[in-house]
Design a protein around this motif. Structure first.
Motif, mmCIF file in Angstrom:
data_model
loop_
_atom_site.group_PDB
_atom_site.id
_atom_site.type_symbol
_atom_site.label_atom_id
_atom_site.label_comp_id
_atom_site.label_asym_id
_atom_site.label_seq_id
_atom_site.Cartn_x
_atom_site.Cartn_y
_atom_site.Cartn_z
ATOM 1 N N GLY A 1 -35.296 -28.217 19.174
ATOM 2 C CA GLY A 1 -34.641 -28.337 20.467
ATOM 3 C C GLY A 1 -33.148 -28.140 20.328
ATOM 4 O O GLY A 1 -32.630 -27.947 19.216
ATOM 5 N N ALA A 2 -32.449 -28.203 21.441
ATOM 6 C CA ALA A 2 -31.002 -27.953 21.435
ATOM 7 C C ALA A 2 -30.258 -28.950 20.545
ATOM 8 O O ALA A 2 -29.368 -28.570 19.780
ATOM 9 N N LYS A 3 -30.621 -30.237 20.637
ATOM 10 C CA LYS A 3 -29.915 -31.261 19.854
ATOM 11 C C LYS A 3 -30.193 -31.104 18.355
ATOM 12 O O LYS A 3 -29.297 -31.267 17.520
ATOM 13 N N VAL A 4 -31.446 -30.789 18.002
ATOM 14 C CA VAL A 4 -31.782 -30.558 16.587
ATOM 15 C C VAL A 4 -31.039 -29.331 16.077
ATOM 16 O O VAL A 4 -30.548 -29.306 14.946
ATOM 17 N N CYS A 5 -30.942 -28.318 16.937
ATOM 18 C CA CYS A 5 -30.220 -27.105 16.554
ATOM 19 C C CYS A 5 -28.756 -27.414 16.229
ATOM 20 O O CYS A 5 -28.220 -26.942 15.233
ATOM 21 N N LEU A 6 -28.112 -28.240 17.051
ATOM 22 C CA LEU A 6 -26.724 -28.612 16.789
ATOM 23 C C LEU A 6 -26.607 -29.406 15.492
ATOM 24 O O LEU A 6 -25.627 -29.281 14.761
ATOM 25 N N SER A 7 -27.627 -30.217 15.196
ATOM 26 C CA SER A 7 -27.640 -30.968 13.946
ATOM 27 C C SER A 7 -27.671 -30.018 12.756
ATOM 28 O O SER A 7 -26.958 -30.206 11.767
ATOM 29 N N ILE A 8 -28.483 -28.971 12.864
ATOM 30 C CA ILE A 8 -28.562 -27.967 11.799
ATOM 31 C C ILE A 8 -27.221 -27.254 11.649
ATOM 32 O O ILE A 8 -26.705 -27.059 10.545
ATOM 33 N N MET A 9 -26.629 -26.885 12.780
ATOM 34 C CA MET A 9 -25.383 -26.135 12.750
ATOM 35 C C MET A 9 -24.192 -27.011 12.380
ATOM 36 O O MET A 9 -23.105 -26.510 12.115
ATOM 37 N N SER A 10 -24.410 -28.325 12.332
ATOM 38 C CA SER A 10 -23.356 -29.228 11.881
ATOM 39 C C SER A 10 -23.256 -29.247 10.360
ATOM 40 O O SER A 10 -22.210 -29.589 9.811
ATOM 41 N N VAL A 11 -24.345 -28.860 9.688
ATOM 42 C CA VAL A 11 -24.329 -28.861 8.219
ATOM 43 C C VAL A 11 -24.314 -27.455 7.628
ATOM 44 O O VAL A 11 -23.965 -27.278 6.459
ATOM 45 N N LEU A 12 -24.682 -26.447 8.435
ATOM 46 C CA LEU A 12 -24.716 -25.073 7.941
ATOM 47 C C LEU A 12 -23.939 -24.156 8.880
ATOM 48 O O LEU A 12 -24.200 -24.121 10.081
ATOM 49 N N SER A 13 -22.991 -23.422 8.334
ATOM 50 C CA SER A 13 -22.250 -22.437 9.120
ATOM 51 C C SER A 13 -23.152 -21.227 9.378
ATOM 52 O O SER A 13 -24.204 -21.079 8.740
ATOM 53 N N PRO A 14 -22.787 -20.337 10.297
ATOM 54 C CA PRO A 14 -23.602 -19.141 10.535
ATOM 55 C C PRO A 14 -23.872 -18.336 9.269
ATOM 56 O O PRO A 14 -24.998 -17.875 9.053
ATOM 57 N N ASN A 15 -22.871 -18.160 8.414
ATOM 58 C CA ASN A 15 -23.086 -17.420 7.176
ATOM 59 C C ASN A 15 -24.039 -18.155 6.243
ATOM 60 O O ASN A 15 -24.887 -17.547 5.579
#
Length: 223
Positions: free
Chosen positions: A81-95
């Motif tokens: 979901g959107a919140k889980v996605c933000l959690s992932i993107m909080s630890v991993l940059s796009p690269n």
């Protein structure tokens, strides 16, 4: 739909910020990496994804188009979901996301809150054949990949892992990465450095790859 906001940063919280646009405060959810780039009372410009539910309208903000594209890609995976996605993107940059998917690195995704082993495995499996389409100017050279793109539109069409053509023994790379992970390095960083070492030392054996990788890590720490 709101696609972009530009205004003063009124509030920065754990997972959201409030952007004051001409006296109207917009609550925008964002990753820790995006929030970390903001400063209170300074002007900020965020790309926005508007998600409409039956009982709410939520705004999700991103520092650039590449981060937004990854958000849209990740949220297509079942269970993200959107919140889980933000959690992932909080630890991993796009690269780092691109590298983790290329390396099928479940461990890196599992570092995010709300992502267990099964969901991490589903993410890397479902995304392994998908390409995040972004303007070519946004693609980092740090991906250690060849990029094929449409010259007319400037869109990325395909990534080619250079390592596949360089390394006739794929187990050599995996053995070196596993050894570095056992020494305490993050798998995603081990993948990046081993890829770099192999690009310069195609005929190196596993032991030599590990030695040169450790040397590269030490060099980076002194920079």
């Amino acid at each position: 739909m709101i696609a972009k906001l530009r205004g003063l940063v009124d509030t920065i919280a754990e997972d959201y910020c409030i952007i004051d646009v001409n006296g109207v405060g917009y609550l925008v959810f964002a990753s820790a990496k995006t929030l970390g780039k903001l400063s209170l009372n300074s002007t900020a410009s965020l790309m926005i994804e508007t998600i409409v539910r039956e009982d709410s309208i939520s705004l999700f903000g991103f520092a650039d188009a590449l981060e937004k594209e990854w958000f849209n890609t990740l949220t297509k995976v079942q269970g993200v979901g959107a919140k889980v996605c933000l959690s992932i993107m909080s630890v991993l940059s796009p690269n780092q996301l691109a590298q983790a998917v290329a390396a099928q690195d479940k461990t890196s995704f599992a570092r995010a809150n709300g992502v267990g082993p099964k969901l991490a495995a589903r993410i890397v499996t479902e995304l392994k054949d998908k390409i995040v389409t972004v303007p070519i100017a946004n693609v980092s050279k740090d991906l250690n990949q060849a990029v094929n793109f449409d010259a007319a539109t400037g869109e990325v069409l395909e990534y080619e892992d250079n390592l596949v053509s360089r390394d006739e023994d794929p187990t050599k790379m995996e053995d070196a990465i596993s050894a570095l992970v056992n020494l305490g390095y993050q798998r995603i960083e081990a993948y990046r450095v081993v890829n770099l070492v192999l690009s310069k030392n195609e005929n190196a054996d596993t032991g030599e790859i590990i030695r040169l990788s450790l040397k590269e890590f030490a060099k980076e720490q002194t920079r």
